[in-house]
Design a protein around this motif. Structure first.
Motif, PDB file in Angstrom:
ATOM      1  N   ALA A  46       8.515 -31.096  -0.540  1.00  0.00           N
ATOM      2  CA  ALA A  46       9.669 -31.910  -0.183  1.00  0.00           C
ATOM      3  C   ALA A  46       9.244 -33.359   0.028  1.00  0.00           C
ATOM      4  O   ALA A  46       8.147 -33.623   0.527  1.00  0.00           O
ATOM      5  N   VAL A  47      10.084 -34.294  -0.372  1.00  0.00           N
ATOM      6  CA  VAL A  47       9.833 -35.713  -0.129  1.00  0.00           C
ATOM      7  C   VAL A  47      10.844 -36.176   0.916  1.00  0.00           C
ATOM      8  O   VAL A  47      11.995 -36.452   0.582  1.00  0.00           O
ATOM      9  N   PRO A  48      10.451 -36.238   2.182  1.00  0.00           N
ATOM     10  CA  PRO A  48      11.389 -36.647   3.220  1.00  0.00           C
ATOM     11  C   PRO A  48      11.913 -38.047   2.938  1.00  0.00           C
ATOM     12  O   PRO A  48      11.150 -38.926   2.544  1.00  0.00           O
ATOM     13  N   GLY A  49      13.199 -38.209   3.084  1.00  0.00           N
ATOM     14  CA  GLY A  49      13.778 -39.532   2.899  1.00  0.00           C
ATOM     15  C   GLY A  49      14.253 -39.801   1.484  1.00  0.00           C
ATOM     16  O   GLY A  49      14.912 -40.804   1.233  1.00  0.00           O
ATOM     17  N   ALA A  50      13.914 -38.930   0.542  1.00  0.00           N
ATOM     18  CA  ALA A  50      14.356 -39.143  -0.831  1.00  0.00           C
ATOM     19  C   ALA A  50      15.813 -38.708  -0.962  1.00  0.00           C
ATOM     20  O   ALA A  50      16.316 -37.928  -0.154  1.00  0.00           O
ATOM     21  N   ARG A  51      16.469 -39.199  -1.999  1.00  0.00           N
ATOM     22  CA  ARG A  51      17.839 -38.754  -2.251  1.00  0.00           C
ATOM     23  C   ARG A  51      17.828 -37.252  -2.519  1.00  0.00           C
ATOM     24  O   ARG A  51      16.904 -36.740  -3.162  1.00  0.00           O
ATOM     25  N   ALA A  52      18.881 -36.591  -2.046  1.00  0.00           N
ATOM     26  CA  ALA A  52      18.857 -35.126  -2.027  1.00  0.00           C
ATOM     27  C   ALA A  52      18.607 -34.526  -3.416  1.00  0.00           C
ATOM     28  O   ALA A  52      17.885 -33.538  -3.542  1.00  0.00           O
ATOM     29  N   PHE A  53      19.183 -35.117  -4.446  1.00  0.00           N
ATOM     30  CA  PHE A  53      19.070 -34.457  -5.755  1.00  0.00           C
ATOM     31  C   PHE A  53      17.688 -34.647  -6.391  1.00  0.00           C
ATOM     32  O   PHE A  53      17.382 -34.032  -7.410  1.00  0.00           O
ATOM     33  N   VAL A  54      16.860 -35.507  -5.789  1.00  0.00           N
ATOM     34  CA  VAL A  54      15.459 -35.582  -6.215  1.00  0.00           C
ATOM     35  C   VAL A  54      14.584 -35.392  -4.977  1.00  0.00           C
ATOM     36  O   VAL A  54      13.658 -36.155  -4.732  1.00  0.00           O
ATOM     37  N   GLY A  55      14.889 -34.363  -4.226  1.00  0.00           N
ATOM     38  CA  GLY A  55      14.259 -34.189  -2.922  1.00  0.00           C
ATOM     39  C   GLY A  55      12.870 -33.590  -2.933  1.00  0.00           C
ATOM     40  O   GLY A  55      12.301 -33.339  -1.877  1.00  0.00           O
ATOM     41  N   VAL A  91       8.852 -32.906  -5.203  1.00  0.00           N
ATOM     42  CA  VAL A  91       7.959 -33.157  -6.341  1.00  0.00           C
ATOM     43  C   VAL A  91       7.173 -31.879  -6.623  1.00  0.00           C
ATOM     44  O   VAL A  91       7.049 -31.020  -5.743  1.00  0.00           O
ATOM     45  N   VAL A  92       6.691 -31.761  -7.852  1.00  0.00           N
ATOM     46  CA  VAL A  92       5.853 -30.609  -8.201  1.00  0.00           C
ATOM     47  C   VAL A  92       4.621 -31.100  -8.961  1.00  0.00           C
ATOM     48  O   VAL A  92       4.595 -32.213  -9.479  1.00  0.00           O
ATOM     49  N   ASN A  93       3.627 -30.249  -8.997  1.00  0.00           N
ATOM     50  CA  ASN A  93       2.406 -30.527  -9.753  1.00  0.00           C
ATOM     51  C   ASN A  93       2.580 -29.997 -11.165  1.00  0.00           C
ATOM     52  O   ASN A  93       2.550 -28.794 -11.398  1.00  0.00           O
ATOM     53  N   PHE A  94       2.776 -30.917 -12.100  1.00  0.00           N
ATOM     54  CA  PHE A  94       2.923 -30.514 -13.496  1.00  0.00           C
ATOM     55  C   PHE A  94       1.662 -30.950 -14.241  1.00  0.00           C
ATOM     56  O   PHE A  94       1.502 -32.121 -14.561  1.00  0.00           O
ATOM     57  N   ARG A  95       0.782 -30.018 -14.480  1.00  0.00           N
ATOM     58  CA  ARG A  95      -0.477 -30.277 -15.194  1.00  0.00           C
ATOM     59  C   ARG A  95      -1.212 -31.496 -14.654  1.00  0.00           C
ATOM     60  O   ARG A  95      -1.583 -32.401 -15.410  1.00  0.00           O
ATOM     61  N   GLY A  96      -1.360 -31.538 -13.338  1.00  0.00           N
ATOM     62  CA  GLY A  96      -2.138 -32.627 -12.757  1.00  0.00           C
ATOM     63  C   GLY A  96      -1.352 -33.893 -12.530  1.00  0.00           C
ATOM     64  O   GLY A  96      -1.883 -34.857 -12.009  1.00  0.00           O
ATOM     65  N   LYS A  97      -0.095 -33.898 -12.957  1.00  0.00           N
ATOM     66  CA  LYS A  97       0.748 -35.054 -12.656  1.00  0.00           C
ATOM     67  C   LYS A  97       1.740 -34.644 -11.578  1.00  0.00           C
ATOM     68  O   LYS A  97       2.179 -33.495 -11.530  1.00  0.00           O
ATOM     69  N   VAL A  98       2.077 -35.610 -10.724  1.00  0.00           N
ATOM     70  CA  VAL A  98       3.083 -35.328  -9.703  1.00  0.00           C
ATOM     71  C   VAL A  98       4.415 -35.825 -10.250  1.00  0.00           C
ATOM     72  O   VAL A  98       4.583 -37.015 -10.490  1.00  0.00           O
ATOM     73  N   ILE A  99       5.329 -34.897 -10.518  1.00  0.00           N
ATOM     74  CA  ILE A  99       6.601 -35.323 -11.107  1.00  0.00           C
ATOM     75  C   ILE A  99       7.755 -34.939 -10.183  1.00  0.00           C
ATOM     76  O   ILE A  99       7.686 -33.945  -9.459  1.00  0.00           O
ATOM     77  N   PRO A 100       8.827 -35.740 -10.211  1.00  0.00           N
ATOM     78  CA  PRO A 100       9.981 -35.425  -9.369  1.00  0.00           C
ATOM     79  C   PRO A 100      10.740 -34.222  -9.928  1.00  0.00           C
ATOM     80  O   PRO A 100      10.741 -33.982 -11.139  1.00  0.00           O
ATOM     81  N   LEU A 101      11.355 -33.488  -9.042  1.00  0.00           N
ATOM     82  CA  LEU A 101      12.147 -32.335  -9.434  1.00  0.00           C
ATOM     83  C   LEU A 101      13.602 -32.666  -9.117  1.00  0.00           C
ATOM     84  O   LEU A 101      13.938 -32.953  -7.958  1.00  0.00           O
ATOM     85  N   ALA A 102      14.439 -32.666 -10.130  1.00  0.00           N
ATOM     86  CA  ALA A 102      15.833 -33.057  -9.926  1.00  0.00           C
ATOM     87  C   ALA A 102      16.730 -31.830  -9.961  1.00  0.00           C
ATOM     88  O   ALA A 102      16.463 -30.882 -10.703  1.00  0.00           O
ATOM     89  N   ASP A 103      17.770 -31.884  -9.156  1.00  0.00           N
ATOM     90  CA  ASP A 103      18.700 -30.761  -9.086  1.00  0.00           C
ATOM     91  C   ASP A 103      20.086 -31.256  -9.480  1.00  0.00           C
ATOM     92  O   ASP A 103      20.740 -32.005  -8.748  1.00  0.00           O
ATOM     93  N   ILE A 104      20.536 -30.827 -10.654  1.00  0.00           N
ATOM     94  CA  ILE A 104      21.820 -31.300 -11.166  1.00  0.00           C
ATOM     95  C   ILE A 104      22.972 -30.829 -10.270  1.00  0.00           C
ATOM     96  O   ILE A 104      23.966 -31.521 -10.095  1.00  0.00           O
ATOM     97  N   ARG A 105      22.821 -29.665  -9.681  1.00  0.00           N
ATOM     98  CA  ARG A 105      23.851 -29.204  -8.744  1.00  0.00           C
ATOM     99  C   ARG A 105      24.137 -30.251  -7.683  1.00  0.00           C
ATOM    100  O   ARG A 105      25.281 -30.597  -7.415  1.00  0.00           O
ATOM    101  N   LEU A 106      23.045 -30.741  -7.063  1.00  0.00           N
ATOM    102  CA  LEU A 106      23.212 -31.703  -5.979  1.00  0.00           C
ATOM    103  C   LEU A 106      23.732 -33.034  -6.506  1.00  0.00           C
ATOM    104  O   LEU A 106      24.540 -33.698  -5.862  1.00  0.00           O
ATOM    105  N   ALA A 107      23.269 -33.416  -7.687  1.00  0.00           N
ATOM    106  CA  ALA A 107      23.746 -34.659  -8.277  1.00  0.00           C
ATOM    107  C   ALA A 107      25.255 -34.583  -8.490  1.00  0.00           C
ATOM    108  O   ALA A 107      25.965 -35.573  -8.353  1.00  0.00           O
ATOM    109  N   PHE A 108      25.727 -33.390  -8.837  1.00  0.00           N
ATOM    110  CA  PHE A 108      27.155 -33.206  -9.105  1.00  0.00           C
ATOM    111  C   PHE A 108      27.925 -32.834  -7.838  1.00  0.00           C
ATOM    112  O   PHE A 108      29.085 -32.436  -7.897  1.00  0.00           O
ATOM    113  N   GLY A 109      27.252 -32.923  -6.713  1.00  0.00           N
ATOM    114  CA  GLY A 109      27.922 -32.685  -5.444  1.00  0.00           C
ATOM    115  C   GLY A 109      28.206 -31.221  -5.147  1.00  0.00           C
ATOM    116  O   GLY A 109      29.127 -30.888  -4.407  1.00  0.00           O
TER     117      GLY A 109
END
Lengths: 699, 176, 109
Positions: free
Chosen positions: B49-58, B60-78
């Protein structure tokens, strides 16, 4: 495997050449008779023209040709180097840059105007029109030759026919860089009767050849009346990196000598792959030794240059970054292995793991060094800036640089460029007094701006200092109080007062005339330096000057951190910022409710419950810990649930989607593959400061 | 309101009016994204979890050694978030965010298939009757009896909560 | 380059025999030499040519020699190619082998 785009190579090359040309011109401006610089500028122009033409930058080649011609005349003593000429070519150099960046743009009008100025400058200097005299039409004996002492006994008049045996090989990247070896051979034929034979012995078979590289070398028997220096002159553009063997076979005359290199021997050398013995004598030294027209200073400069141009391989920066990523992943995998081995009883596994750990650490160190570049590459840009500032401000400014060889991470250097421009500009604009002002203060009229770098421990300190009027602390305080930046009469240390000029709100004001402008962009400087995990020290003495020191950690990519747990999440606190770790006793915890201050050896330190600002929604651990972090003078305590331990951290940046989260400066991957966020200490300290200000306000 | 973001990026139909797309399900609807931007489809990963981030990108995950944001379309769409299931996958896409190519993981309930979509079957989202904000939807594509939603990732990543980006769009496209 | 005999590579031949196209040429020749034997090469005399191409052909000759293959030119060179050979000192009278290969001439030293 990606291949390198030759265009990119050309652009990188062109950027370097333009830099070389600019530096040469700026040096020339100070010492117009500096032979070494004249040659350097000429060589730069010549190579740029050749490479440009080869890579299809025709407008660039055509335009550069005129400047090259002008400098060829200077080199041959036909046209004196004048300030006008230097300025004209300096302006033309900026135009060349435009032609490199945008080869298809419409630059004709600008180019024509610049060429007209160039012609005026040449005509003004020599009293004759600057009609582009091709090199071939130049007079046979150059003014400079008369002062060149004979390199070999027995050719005092330089007119006697000598036979020379010349063997040379050029750098591998010669063709890619746009130098055509055939042109060199043609030039040699121009000197006299030349018998040219190629040496194929170093050409590898098809499966081993890099077809863009040059493996050919040549053996030339030349009969000429020209002195050695003229032969060496043929190689002036490539001499830094080539090998040249120049053997005088003596005069050709009544006693006709057969060339030492008999044809049969050459044929054998060409047919069988036997390495031709080549004396590795950088022709460069010979040239500067022969060049007695330039004083010792010139020779020293060329020597320094030769030193800088030590053998190197050009690697695209993104490949280095890729390699860095791989090393980072390796470090992560290694720490996993160490974990597994640590809990295993298998001694063999442990031994291998320890060996791997050592290798990883060495590889990391090597990798760091690879990314290091001397800070001098950055400093060189400032000579132009100061040159322009002199013109704009009407002040005479001397730029002194020191510590150019100090090395820093490439990325860091790039990011420091803009802040340093701000600082140097401010120093020149506002730090230095007007010439009258300086006279009145019994100072030399020449203002001095010093740009220096030095490494202290794990930090590099880059300093911009001026010997100007200094900063008046009282005025800063008055200004800050007036603008509400600080409460009236706030107890601040001298450093704290000076640091106020870095605040975004602290802008120019008529009341602080001697500071006007210092506020502009200073917050940007602060932001950049902090993003590099660096700090800024300011010191000043009224009437004597101001020094601003940027303290920057050596490398960005890997830091030592303290791994902590807050709720379920793990976080990394950069170790250099950690002062101490304490236990938050239950009573202290209760007592501090609503106040969040901690009494630490007599002083109050604000503390932040990370569990609260991270909204973990978990119950606090029974024994919470406080990690006290600081940025130099300010401190804040961070309350965490658990301190896990030291952790070597490969920093990964966060995406733009998390730009708005200021609490974290990056992320890292842990041994178990999980991600931990890295706390931004400066941001947390600022939050603590706010908390403190609130408390004082309500107290 | 004029949908500026949609004007900026329509699905990149090929000249023949077709498009290879990956389809996936979220909250009972079928979504599609151009296959060309999809880098990988992953099983769920441990999230941070990234505290303080917008909920729909709340997170990050480890994708092959890179830290990438994880987005949730559900939350983006309310919509409320949902528990992961055995079919849940992360679709890693590469999108440009403020000029920087960025890898982003998208939470999906289920990845279905790669389809060839036709431009002639597409239509803009209706103004009314949609349960989701139309400005975050690029277009709808009829496919047999069902309708596939083509979300506008650029609008989603720009719009949600940060004014600066959408303001920038307006500056680039003044309403003359 | 017009074509490489015994090569069925559909890649369009490069327009020049210079460093701009040398990677492509390297690929073409390597492929040709890994296939049938003998390999004969032909190119126009008026094409743009530089040292990188001559060097590449010399490398190919060396490879062919090492592998016991026959590698030769379909016809003797002239025009630009010959000029580059002369300027570069490839056709020295002391090296009859070069004249044989490039010019199809027998030189008696």
């Amino acid at each position: 495997m990606s291949t390198i785009d030759p265009m990119d190579i050309f652009r990188a090359e062109a950027a370097e050449l333009l830099e070389q040309i600019e530096q040469g011109l700026l040096d020339l401006e100070h010492q117009l008779d500096d032979r070494a610089q004249i040659d350097s500028v000429f060589r730069g122009l010549h190579t740029l023209k050749g490479s440009g033409a080869m890579f299809g930058f025709d407008a660039l080649a055509a335009f550069t040709h005129h400047c090259e011609t002008a400098f060829d005349r200077v080199r041959k003593g036909l046209t004196p180097a004048t300030t006008d000429l230097v300025m004209a070519v300096l302006a033309a150099r900026d135009h060349m840059r435009a032609l490199v960046d945008d080869p298809n743009g419409d630059h004709a009008a600008v180019g024509a105007e610049l060429l007209r100025k160039l012609q005026d400058a040449v005509a003004g200097g020599s009293g004759q029109p600057a009609a582009a005299a091709p090199i071939a039409e130049a007079p046979k004996s150059f003014a400079v030759d008369e002062t060149v002492p004979p390199a070999t006994a027995g050719k005092d008049d330089g007119s006697e026919l000598h036979r020379w045996n010349i063997r040379f090989s050029l750098p591998r990247d010669t063709m890619v860089n746009g130098t055509n070896p055939l042109a060199l051979l043609d030039e040699m034929r121009d000197l006299g009767e030349a018998d040219v034979r190629v040496d194929l012995s170093r050409v590898p078979p098809l499966d081993a050849i890099k077809p863009t590289e040059l493996y050919l070398s040549w053996i030339v028997t030349l009969t000429t009346d020209r002195p050695r220096a003229d032969i060496e002159d043929v190689f002036i553009f490539v001499m830094d990196e080539m090998t040249l063997e120049l053997e005088d076979l003596g005069p050709v005359g009544a006693t006709e000598t057969i060339p030492v290199a008999a044809p049969a021997e050459i044929a054998a050398a060409a047919a069988t792959p036997i390495a031709v013995p080549v004396a590795v004598e950088p022709i460069h030294n010979a040239a500067s030794a022969a060049d007695k027209t330039s004083p010792a200073a010139g020779a020293a400069a060329t020597d320094a240059k030769a030193h800088r141009k030590a053998e190197s391989v050009r690697v695209p920066a993104e490949r280095l970054d890729e390699l860095m990523d791989r090393v980072g992943e390796l470090v992560i995998a290694q720490s996993r292995l160490t974990q597994i081995a640590g809990s295993s009883l298998d001694t063999q596994l442990r031994t291998v793991s320890e060996e791997m750990e050592r290798l990883c650490s060495e590889l990391r160190t090597t990798m760091m060094v690879l990314r290091m570049v001397p800070v001098g590459t950055l400093f060189e840009r400032f000579r132009r800036l100061v040159h322009d500032l002199q013109r704009d401000t009407g002040k005479t400014i001397e730029l002194v640089t020191a510590g150019e060889t100090t090395e820093m991470d490439k990325t860091v250097i790039e990011r420091l460029a803009d802040p340093l421009v701000h600082l140097v500009r401010n120093a020149a604009d506002h730090g230095l007094e007007s010439p009258e002002g300086r006279r009145a203060a019994a100072k030399s009229e020449i203002g001095r701006v010093t740009l220096s770098a030095r490494q202290v421990g794990g930090e590099v300190i880059v300093t911009v200092a001026d010997d100007g009027r200094g900063i008046d602390r009282d005025k800063i305080r008055a200004k800050a109080e007036a603008s509400g930046l600080i409460p009236t009469g706030a107890a601040l240390s001298e450093q704290e007062i000076l640091q106020l000029i870095l605040q975004p709100g602290f802008s120019t004001a008529a009341t602080v005339t001697n500071l006007s402008g210092r506020g502009v962009g200073m917050d940007v400087v602060k932001k950049t330096v902090e993003s590099l995990r660096g700090t800024i020290d300011i010191s000043t003495r009224l009437g004597e000057g101001t020094t601003i020191a940027l303290r920057i950690p050596l490398t960005l990519a890997i830091i030592d951190g303290l791994l902590v747990r807050v709720g379920k999440g793990r976080y990394v606190i950069p170790l250099p910022a950690v002062e101490e770790c304490l236990e938050l006793s239950l009573e202290e915890d209760l007592r501090s409710r609503g106040r969040s201050f901690l009494s630490l050896r007599g002083s109050l330190v604000p503390f932040i419950r990370l569990r609260e600002i991270f909204s973990t929604g978990t119950k606090p651990d029974p024994y919470q810990k406080i990690v006290v972090v600081s940025t130099g003078e300010e401190r804040v305590g961070l309350v965490v649930d658990q301190i896990i331990g030291d952790h070597q951290t490969v920093i990964k940046s966060m995406s733009k989607l998390h730009d708005d989260v200021a609490t974290f400066s990056g992320a890292t991957i842990l041994g178990d593959g999980g991600v931990a966020l890295i706390l931004d200490v400066a941001n947390l300290v600022a939050a603590g400061r706010e908390q403190e200000a609130q408390l004082r306000a309500t107290a | 309101m004029m949908n500026l973001a949609t004007e900026l990026s329509t699905p990149p139909w090929r000249d023949d009016g077709e498009l290879e797309a990956l389809t996936f399900d979220i909250a009972g609807e079928t979504f599609a994204l151009e296959a060309a931007i999809v880098r990988e489809i992953l099983d769920l990963l441990p999230e941070t979890a990234v505290p303080g981030a917008r909920a729909f990108v709340g997170a990050v995950v480890n994708f092959r050694g890179k830290v990438i944001p994880l987005a949730d379309i559900r939350l983006a769409f309310g919509m409320p978030s949902a528990e992961a299931t055995i079919d849940s996958r992360i679709v890693v896409v590469e999108v440009e965010i403020e000029g920087t190519p960025t890898l982003v993981g998208l939470r999906t309930d289920k990845v279905t298939e790669v389809l060839t979509l036709r431009k002639s079957d597409s239509e803009p989202p209706p103004r009314v009757g949609m349960r989701w904000p139309t400005e975050l939807i690029e277009c709808l594509i009829k496919c047999g009896t069902s309708v596939i939603i083509f979300p506008d990732l650029r609008a989603i990543f720009a719009a949600n909560g940060r004014k600066t980006s959408s303001e920038a769009d307006i500056i680039r496209h003044p309403k003359s | 380059m017009e074509h490489i005999a015994d090569s069925l590579d559909p890649t369009p031949p490069p327009s020049s025999l210079t460093i701009r196209d040398i990677q492509t040429l390297h690929g073409l020749i390597t492929k040709a030499l890994s296939g049938k034997d003998p390999v004969r090469v032909a190119f126009k005399d008026d094409v743009a040519v530089d040292l990188s191409f001559i060097q590449l052909i010399e490398a190919a000759r060396l490879s062919a020699r090492n592998d016991g293959k026959t590698f030769s030119l379909l016809r003797p060179v002239g025009g630009n190619v010959r000029r580059v050979l002369e300027r570069g000192g490839f056709l020295s009278p002391t090296n009859p082998d070069a004249a044989r290969f490039w010019l199809h001439e027998e030189v008696t030293p």
